[in-house]
Design a protein around this motif. Structure first.
Motif, PDB file in Angstrom:
ATOM      1  N   TRP A 171       0.935  -1.314   0.038  1.00  0.00           N
ATOM      2  CA  TRP A 171      -0.137   0.059   0.138  1.00  0.00           C
ATOM      3  C   TRP A 171       0.851   1.315   0.085  1.00  0.00           C
ATOM      4  O   TRP A 171       0.548   2.308  -0.569  1.00  0.00           O
ATOM      5  N   GLU A 172       2.074   1.290   0.674  1.00  0.00           N
ATOM      6  CA  GLU A 172       2.842   2.316   0.691  1.00  0.00           C
ATOM      7  C   GLU A 172       3.312   2.843  -0.851  1.00  0.00           C
ATOM      8  O   GLU A 172       3.987   4.090  -1.012  1.00  0.00           O
ATOM      9  N   ASN A 173       3.218   1.870  -1.887  1.00  0.00           N
ATOM     10  CA  ASN A 173       3.765   2.184  -3.082  1.00  0.00           C
ATOM     11  C   ASN A 173       2.807   2.250  -3.990  1.00  0.00           C
ATOM     12  O   ASN A 173       2.980   2.088  -5.211  1.00  0.00           O
ATOM     13  N   HIS A 174       1.398   2.308  -3.256  1.00  0.00           N
ATOM     14  CA  HIS A 174       0.285   2.161  -4.325  1.00  0.00           C
ATOM     15  C   HIS A 174       0.075   3.511  -5.457  1.00  0.00           C
ATOM     16  O   HIS A 174      -0.148   3.326  -6.571  1.00  0.00           O
ATOM     17  N   ASP A 175       0.266   4.832  -4.578  1.00  0.00           N
ATOM     18  CA  ASP A 175       0.035   5.918  -5.344  1.00  0.00           C
ATOM     19  C   ASP A 175       1.067   6.087  -6.290  1.00  0.00           C
ATOM     20  O   ASP A 175       0.652   6.421  -7.594  1.00  0.00           O
ATOM     21  N   SER A 176       2.112   5.990  -6.241  1.00  0.00           N
ATOM     22  CA  SER A 176       3.292   6.000  -7.277  1.00  0.00           C
ATOM     23  C   SER A 176       3.160   4.947  -8.295  1.00  0.00           C
ATOM     24  O   SER A 176       3.348   5.576  -9.632  1.00  0.00           O
ATOM     25  N   PHE A 177       2.694   3.905  -8.192  1.00  0.00           N
ATOM     26  CA  PHE A 177       2.671   2.687  -9.026  1.00  0.00           C
ATOM     27  C   PHE A 177       1.543   3.382  -9.955  1.00  0.00           C
ATOM     28  O   PHE A 177       1.826   3.007 -11.245  1.00  0.00           O
ATOM     29  N   ILE A 178       0.398   3.674  -9.532  1.00  0.00           N
ATOM     30  CA  ILE A 178      -0.670   4.212 -10.253  1.00  0.00           C
ATOM     31  C   ILE A 178      -0.151   5.222 -11.308  1.00  0.00           C
ATOM     32  O   ILE A 178      -0.339   5.399 -12.669  1.00  0.00           O
ATOM     33  N   GLU A 179       0.569   6.218 -10.995  1.00  0.00           N
ATOM     34  CA  GLU A 179       1.119   7.488 -11.601  1.00  0.00           C
ATOM     35  C   GLU A 179       1.774   6.908 -12.688  1.00  0.00           C
ATOM     36  O   GLU A 179       2.009   7.398 -13.909  1.00  0.00           O
ATOM     37  N   GLU A 180       2.757   5.948 -12.657  1.00  0.00           N
ATOM     38  CA  GLU A 180       3.610   5.604 -13.294  1.00  0.00           C
ATOM     39  C   GLU A 180       3.274   4.204 -14.459  1.00  0.00           C
ATOM     40  O   GLU A 180       3.745   4.345 -15.201  1.00  0.00           O
ATOM     41  N   PHE A 181       2.507   3.398 -14.015  1.00  0.00           N
ATOM     42  CA  PHE A 181       2.195   2.397 -14.793  1.00  0.00           C
ATOM     43  C   PHE A 181       0.635   2.261 -14.910  1.00  0.00           C
ATOM     44  O   PHE A 181      -0.245   1.651 -14.336  1.00  0.00           O
ATOM     45  N   GLU A 182       0.125   3.082 -16.061  1.00  0.00           N
ATOM     46  CA  GLU A 182      -1.124   3.347 -16.310  1.00  0.00           C
ATOM     47  C   GLU A 182      -1.893   2.175 -16.938  1.00  0.00           C
ATOM     48  O   GLU A 182      -2.997   1.966 -17.036  1.00  0.00           O
ATOM     49  N   ASP A 183      -1.035   1.310 -17.639  1.00  0.00           N
ATOM     50  CA  ASP A 183      -1.624  -0.119 -18.446  1.00  0.00           C
ATOM     51  C   ASP A 183      -1.760  -1.092 -17.399  1.00  0.00           C
ATOM     52  O   ASP A 183      -2.222  -2.207 -17.754  1.00  0.00           O
ATOM     53  N   VAL A 184      -1.491  -1.017 -16.052  1.00  0.00           N
ATOM     54  CA  VAL A 184      -1.817  -2.097 -15.050  1.00  0.00           C
ATOM     55  C   VAL A 184      -2.942  -1.688 -14.277  1.00  0.00           C
ATOM     56  O   VAL A 184      -3.184  -0.622 -13.837  1.00  0.00           O
ATOM     57  N   HIS A 185      -3.774  -2.829 -14.052  1.00  0.00           N
ATOM     58  CA  HIS A 185      -4.945  -2.449 -13.308  1.00  0.00           C
ATOM     59  C   HIS A 185      -4.623  -2.941 -11.820  1.00  0.00           C
ATOM     60  O   HIS A 185      -4.638  -4.205 -11.474  1.00  0.00           O
ATOM     61  N   LEU A 186      -4.264  -1.998 -11.227  1.00  0.00           N
ATOM     62  CA  LEU A 186      -3.807  -2.158  -9.809  1.00  0.00           C
ATOM     63  C   LEU A 186      -4.950  -2.087  -8.761  1.00  0.00           C
ATOM     64  O   LEU A 186      -5.837  -1.467  -9.018  1.00  0.00           O
TER      65      LEU A 186
END
Length: 333
Positions: A141-156
């Motif tokens: 969860w701590e990396n959730h926000d940054s992941f969403i911003e960087e990888f738009e093609d992944v359904h997080l």
């Protein structure tokens, strides 16, 4: 050796299924140990070698986990067998561990059709290699926000673990146990998976429908339904903050009543609490992504960089630009 009474009858495979644990620098020990122990216990309970494992990494000999413990590798990054299962183990500063050599190796092995997973933050490395595009995935969860911003093609998602085709990801910590129990159940039945859980005193087996974070009441230590509802709305609306008046109206109270509720239970105003949530997300984005400060400000609901900088400095005693400079080395690939 287990007794006849506790031995779980399973059909032994022609050859053990091999898991190759790829250890990244500063990987989290708990998520790795949780996974490998499930395999060991499964073998013990079945009294058969159902699974084998090996350690690999972007190093010739030794990898150090975030707790400072060193692990000797069985082999460096090498060609694997088509039947191997790859589990990449991530942890602290995962961006720095996503080296070109690691990404190229993952892409090469993925072309063989290997089943691949990322434990804890290692979903970042799989996504960086393009192996999660179009897939459902999860990450700590701590990396959730940054992941969403960087990888738009992944359904997080916010699930404890996710299995989507031949890709697997976990949220970290003990979620590795849930993933491995799922795999063991698919391979050899629920009875063996339950026996492995029982050996670990793991009484609440979670599924991919369970979310990774504690509920709002548990996290804030307050069980007030309307307060929890307001905080959930705040957490879901960081980029476009909702006014206290609208929040109050949504839960059926006046703005003054909402103010009193926050003062009583959280010793701060709703506006202040909301600001702290936004600044916390901003700090995560600054430390974990290469987004510009302006884009971070916009993603966290600040209309101007100057206002963002002023609020950030008041809360963290440093500016966003200095924060970015202090952690920029972590973002190099």
């Amino acid at each position: 050796m287990t007794s006849e009474a506790t031995r779980i009858e399973v059909k032994a495979p022609k050859a053990p299924k091999r898991f190759v644990f790829v250890l990244l620098d500063n990987f989290t020990l708990l998520s790795f140990a949780s996974a490998i122990e499930c395999l060991r216990i499964a073998n013990r309970m079945a009294e058969e070698e159902l699974y084998s494992w090996a350690l690999s990494g972007d190093s010739q000999e030794v990898i150090t986990c975030s707790a400072g413990v060193r692990f000797y590798l069985d082999f460096p990054l090498a060609e694997l067998n088509r039947d191997d299962v790859v589990l990449v183990c991530g942890g602290v500063d995962v961006q720095a561990a996503a080296t070109k050599r690691m990404l190229n190796w993952l892409r090469r092995e993925a072309r063989k059709g290997l089943r691949m997973g990322g434990l804890c933050t290692a979903a970042y490395v799989l996504a960086k290699a393009g192996l999660l595009d179009g897939k459902r995935a999860t990450i700590h969860w701590e990396n959730h926000d940054s992941f969403i911003e960087e990888f738009e093609d992944v359904h997080l998602t916010k699930s404890v673990f996710v299995i989507d085709g031949n890709r697997m990801t976990t949220a970290g910590g003990t979620s590795s146990i849930d993933l491995m129990l799922n795999i063991i159940a698919d391979d050899h039945g629920e009875k063996l998976a339950n026996a492995v859980a029982d050996q670990q005193i793991y009484s609440s087996i979670r599924t991919d429908q369970d979310t990774q974070r504690l509920s709002v009441p548990t996290r804030i230590g307050v069980r007030h339904p309307k307060l929890s509802q307001v905080i959930q709305m705040m957490e879901s609306n960081i980029e476009e903050p909702i006014s206290p008046a609208v929040l109050a109206r949504e839960v059926g109270m006046s703005t003054r009543q909402l103010e009193r509720l926050f003062r009583r239970y959280l010793s701060r105003s709703p506006k202040r609490y909301y600001m702290e949530l936004r600044l916390q997300k901003a700090r995560n984005l600054l430390m974990q992504t290469d987004m510009t400060v302006i884009n971070v400000a916009l993603a966290c609901g600040f209309a101007s960089p100057s206002h963002f900088s002023k609020c950030y400095r008041a809360h963290y005693n440093t500016t966003p630009y200095r924060e970015r400079g202090a952690h920029s080395s972590r973002l190099s690939v």
